[in-house]
Design an enzyme around this catalytic site. Structure first.
Site, PDB file in Angstrom:
ATOM      1  N   ARG A 236     -56.572  79.398  50.802  1.00  0.00           N
ATOM      2  CA  ARG A 236     -57.930  79.248  51.928  1.00  0.00           C
ATOM      3  C   ARG A 236     -59.448  78.564  51.028  1.00  0.00           C
ATOM      4  O   ARG A 236     -60.063  78.487  49.702  1.00  0.00           O
ATOM      5  CB  ARG A 236     -58.207  80.542  52.652  1.00  0.00           C
ATOM      6  CG  ARG A 236     -57.248  80.621  53.266  1.00  0.00           C
ATOM      7  CD  ARG A 236     -55.977  79.948  53.540  1.00  0.00           C
ATOM      8  NE  ARG A 236     -56.501  79.878  55.231  1.00  0.00           N
ATOM      9  CZ  ARG A 236     -55.966  78.856  56.095  1.00  0.00           C
ATOM     10  NH1 ARG A 236     -55.267  78.351  55.968  1.00  0.00           N
ATOM     11  NH2 ARG A 236     -57.013  78.802  57.314  1.00  0.00           N
TER      12      ARG A 236
ATOM     13  N   HIS B 184     -57.297  68.792  53.462  1.00  0.00           N
ATOM     14  CA  HIS B 184     -55.989  69.435  53.837  1.00  0.00           C
ATOM     15  C   HIS B 184     -55.218  69.687  54.417  1.00  0.00           C
ATOM     16  O   HIS B 184     -54.224  69.470  55.820  1.00  0.00           O
ATOM     17  CB  HIS B 184     -56.801  70.807  55.067  1.00  0.00           C
ATOM     18  CG  HIS B 184     -56.332  72.235  55.253  1.00  0.00           C
ATOM     19  ND1 HIS B 184     -56.943  73.335  55.226  1.00  0.00           N
ATOM     20  CD2 HIS B 184     -55.065  72.747  55.217  1.00  0.00           C
ATOM     21  CE1 HIS B 184     -56.577  74.894  55.144  1.00  0.00           C
ATOM     22  NE2 HIS B 184     -54.894  73.918  55.147  1.00  0.00           N
TER      23      HIS B 184
END
Length: 312
Positions: free
Chosen positions: A227, A275
């Site tokens: 993350r 991402h």
């Protein structure tokens, strides 16, 4: 008995029709509803979602289980309207080949110093560097869940010394395991390329910081596929500028999308990826949902239940 799909009928995942067609094949006995088409909410027994808004989802009184597409659950796990039903991941039990190839790509790219050669090419420089052998480059995984195990074993098969750091012991792991806070420092001291695949919790937020970088061998490298908030960006840039770290590859960033004026974009030792480590298909997700529902309806439980208190 009905399954409600929320936030998964997107261009990123798959159309509503693809969900209907796939689940009709895998779960012909189950009615499929796509939010906001709720129908009688008392008939909804399962809920599958991505980026849920629990203020918009009404109470589902007969909900048996929920399935989260998101790799992390920190964005909604403490929502006051989160249903009390068990929450499970919808991940393949042996990992995702897309994640495996992605981790291997970045490790090999940094191991063979490809960013440096790309910079030399841009300058028209015929650069030749000593080649470090796999046995001399120690790979350390922060986290050793489903997504980490497969790439770790592939890297081990290529001759890299591979280890992992986790919260609790894993006696059946096929690689050396460090566990708990007391073994974090020794783990980082022997890690040349750190691959972060941790969940985001209070304990792991900011774990890739100045103190952690200082523990690593000088010239070490970092790959973050966990993350964005695992990394303290200012500390990372300082470690790269000082030479304590050689390179960083970042797939998860904070914030996302990364603003165009963020210095990470232009740093010569940083690879920024938007991402994109993995994109499960409707078929993959539907297969895992079906397996979980069959397990529950057969008297079992979720195949990969998330501990709501732990946050993963």
């Amino acid at each position: 008995m009905a399954l409600l799909i929320y936030g998964l009928d997107t261009e990123e995942v798959g159309s509503a029709q693809s969900w209907r067609d796939t689940l009709a094949e895998l779960l012909p006995e189950l009615e499929i509803r796509i939010f906001p088409d709720l129908g009688n909410t008392s008939e909804i027994t399962y809920l599958a979602f991505m980026r849920p808004d629990f203020d918009a989802i009404p109470p589902l009184p007969n909900l048996k289980a929920m399935f989260s597409r998101s790799a992390g659950v920190e964005a909604f796990i403490n929502h006051p309207k989160l249903p009390k039903a068990p929450l499970g991941k919808i991940e393949p039990a042996d990992g995702d080949p897309m994640m495996t190839e992605y981790v291997i790509m970045h490790v090999l790219r940094l191991h063979r110093e490809m960013p440096l050669y790309q910079q030399a090419q841009a300058r028209g420089e015929w650069l030749r560097r000593p080649i470090v052998r796999p046995g001399e480059r120690r790979i350390g995984f922060l986290g050793f869940g489903l997504m980490a195990k497969a790439p770790a074993l592939v890297l081990q098969s290529l001759g890299f010394p591979v280890s992992a750091w986790v919260r609790n012991p894993k006696p059946d792991a096929e690689i050396p395991i460090f566990h708990g806070p007391d073994q974090f420092d020794p783990f980082m001291r022997q890690t040349d390329i750190a691959v972060c695949l941790l969940p985001l919790t209070r304990e792991t937020e900011g774990i890739l910081c100045a103190r952690t970088f200082a523990l690593m061998p000088r010239g070490a490298m970092v790959i973050n596929i966990g993350r964005g908030r695992h990394v303290v960006n200012a500390d990372l840039l300082a470690a790269l500028d000082s030479g304590q770290l050689s390179y960083a590859a970042l797939d998860a960033l904070h914030p996302e999308p990364l603003p165009s004026d963020n210095p990470l974009w232009r740093h010569p030792k940083v690879t920024v990826m938007p991402h994109v480590a993995r994109r499960p298909t409707v078929r993959q997700l539907g297969t895992e949902i079906a397996a979980n529902i069959r397990s529950i309806e057969g008297g079992g439980g979720l195949l990969q239940e998330i501990d709501k208190a732990m946050g993963y």
